[in-house]
Scaffold this active site. Structure first.
Site, mmCIF file in Angstrom:
data_model
loop_
_atom_site.group_PDB
_atom_site.id
_atom_site.type_symbol
_atom_site.label_atom_id
_atom_site.label_comp_id
_atom_site.label_asym_id
_atom_site.label_seq_id
_atom_site.Cartn_x
_atom_site.Cartn_y
_atom_site.Cartn_z
ATOM 1 N N ASP A 68 0.846 -1.193 0.000
ATOM 2 C CA ASP A 68 0.000 0.000 0.000
ATOM 3 C C ASP A 68 0.882 1.244 0.000
ATOM 4 O O ASP A 68 1.994 1.244 0.537
ATOM 5 C CB ASP A 68 -0.904 0.012 1.233
ATOM 6 C CG ASP A 68 -1.965 -1.080 1.179
ATOM 7 O OD1 ASP A 68 -2.149 -1.672 0.102
ATOM 8 O OD2 ASP A 68 -2.588 -1.343 2.217
ATOM 9 N N ASP A 70 0.348 4.068 1.492
ATOM 10 C CA ASP A 70 0.252 4.944 2.662
ATOM 11 C C ASP A 70 1.320 4.570 3.688
ATOM 12 O O ASP A 70 2.204 3.749 3.430
ATOM 13 C CB ASP A 70 -1.152 4.861 3.269
ATOM 14 C CG ASP A 70 -1.472 3.473 3.811
ATOM 15 O OD1 ASP A 70 -0.680 2.525 3.560
ATOM 16 O OD2 ASP A 70 -2.511 3.323 4.488
ATOM 17 N N TYR A 324 -26.517 -3.499 14.170
ATOM 18 C CA TYR A 324 -27.686 -3.656 15.044
ATOM 19 C C TYR A 324 -27.835 -2.508 16.036
ATOM 20 O O TYR A 324 -28.918 -2.320 16.594
ATOM 21 C CB TYR A 324 -27.585 -4.961 15.841
ATOM 22 C CG TYR A 324 -27.527 -6.210 15.001
ATOM 23 C CD1 TYR A 324 -28.535 -6.503 14.085
ATOM 24 C CD2 TYR A 324 -26.480 -7.106 15.122
ATOM 25 C CE1 TYR A 324 -28.485 -7.654 13.311
ATOM 26 C CE2 TYR A 324 -26.416 -8.261 14.353
ATOM 27 C CZ TYR A 324 -27.423 -8.525 13.450
ATOM 28 O OH TYR A 324 -27.371 -9.662 12.684
#
Length: 333
Positions: A68, A70, A324
């Site tokens: 990646d 980053d 939920y």
């Protein structure tokens, strides 16, 4: 299709690799990812890899790190280099490790103007040279991970392999710099290192990278960002993610409309309006933590717990899934 599989192989590391700098060979072989990596390359701990015959015993002539773009990707690259410095230093010296760099920020205007930035600092320096009206004409995309690149972008990179493929070179200070970055016993030295700041600027357009300078700039950047993300500010007592949550919640909830919102949806909203660059899951977990009021959690929870958001019994780990549970602003927030 642009690199032939007769010469190139692919091996996916799952997650962040083990810090092998303080690990012995036995610990390495017990770690599934590191053990598979050594098997794939044909590495043997009893070889020094000083002769041409030793190098020919390897299954591949080089490895190319593709991580990646980053700061987390910076650390993964550094951890792999630390492993080779500890157990196979001659391979590091002979240029066995290469790196495939991809931009972390891409700015485009129309079909022909394209600006690539391989670290945040170079992007900030570029934006300082143009006015806001001109900047607004560009489409700016943050490419956090490799998964952000679509097929078209991937082909673009591999069609220009010579441009994105970089060599590592070491110097007399590389070993000491790796030791500073990854030796677990040198935490105090790293604190001093962070306090002294970093003035090393990497020119990512060059063909060869000095590994000492790369570690100084990139691992410093990673460590600095880790501190900002993990330690609350003395100003407001909030971590970066918590501050972005409060900002997003104050925008979403008002005195006239402070109705419950699902935590999963609030996390996505906060990530959008606050330009949160990491995963929404971690942001949702932080929102859940901000609703908790049992001893050991928050003195004053900034958000209301509407649903099972964790109890003292499991120190909050028994919270229901964020799809939920609901929340809203506390009256005093």
């Amino acid at each position: 299709s642009h690199v032939k599989n007769e010469y190139y192989g692919a091996f996916a590391l799952k997650g962040k690799p083990l810090n092998c700098y303080n690990a012995n060979p036995s610990m390495m072989t017990k770690n599934k990812e590191m053990n598979n990596l050594c098997k794939m390359l044909g590495l043997q701990f009893n070889k020094r890899y000083e002769t041409e015959d030793d190098l020919k015993s390897l299954r591949y002539r080089n490895i190319v790190m593709l991580t990646d773009a980053d700061v987390d990707g910076f650390d993964i690259s550094g951890l792999i280099c630390a492993m080779f410095q500890k157990y196979f230093p001659n391979l590091l010296k002979h240029g066995f490790i290469k790196r495939f760099v991809t931009p972390v920020i891409l700015c485009t205007k129309g079909q022909h103007e394209r600006h690539e930035f391989f670290d945040r600092g170079s992007f900030d320096r570029w934006t300082d040279t143009i006015d806001k009206k001109t900047l607004n004409k560009y489409t700016i995309k943050y490419l956090k991970g490799l998964g952000t690149s679509d097929r078209k972008s991937t082909l673009y990179y591999f069609q220009r392999l010579d441009h994105y493929l970089k060599d590592y070179e070491i110097d007399d200070h590389t070993k000491q710099k790796i030791d500073l970055c990854y030796n677990k016993t040198r935490a105090k030295d790293r604190q001093v290192w962070l306090l002294n700041g970093n003035d090393t600027v990497i020119d990512y357009s060059t063909k060869k990278y000095n590994l000492t300078n790369i570690l100084q700039a990139e691992i410093f950047d990673f460590t600095h960002h880790s501190v900002l993300r993990a330690i609350p500010s003395v100003v407001d007592g909030l971590k970066e993610s918590q501050r972005k949550i409060v900002f997003g919640a104050l925008k979403k909830f008002t005195s006239n409309s402070n109705r419950d919102a699902k935590i999963a949806q609030l996390g996505a909203y906060c990530a959008e309006v606050s330009m949160y660059l990491h995963g929404e899951k971690s942001l949702c977990d932080a929102i859940t933590a901000l609703t908790q009021s049992f001893p050991g959690s928050n003195n004053l929870p900034l958000l209301v717990a509407s649903g099972q958001t964790g109890s003292r019994l499991a120190n909050g780990d028994d919270a229901a899934s964020v799809r939920y549970t609901y929340t809203r602003l506390q009256k005093y927030t």
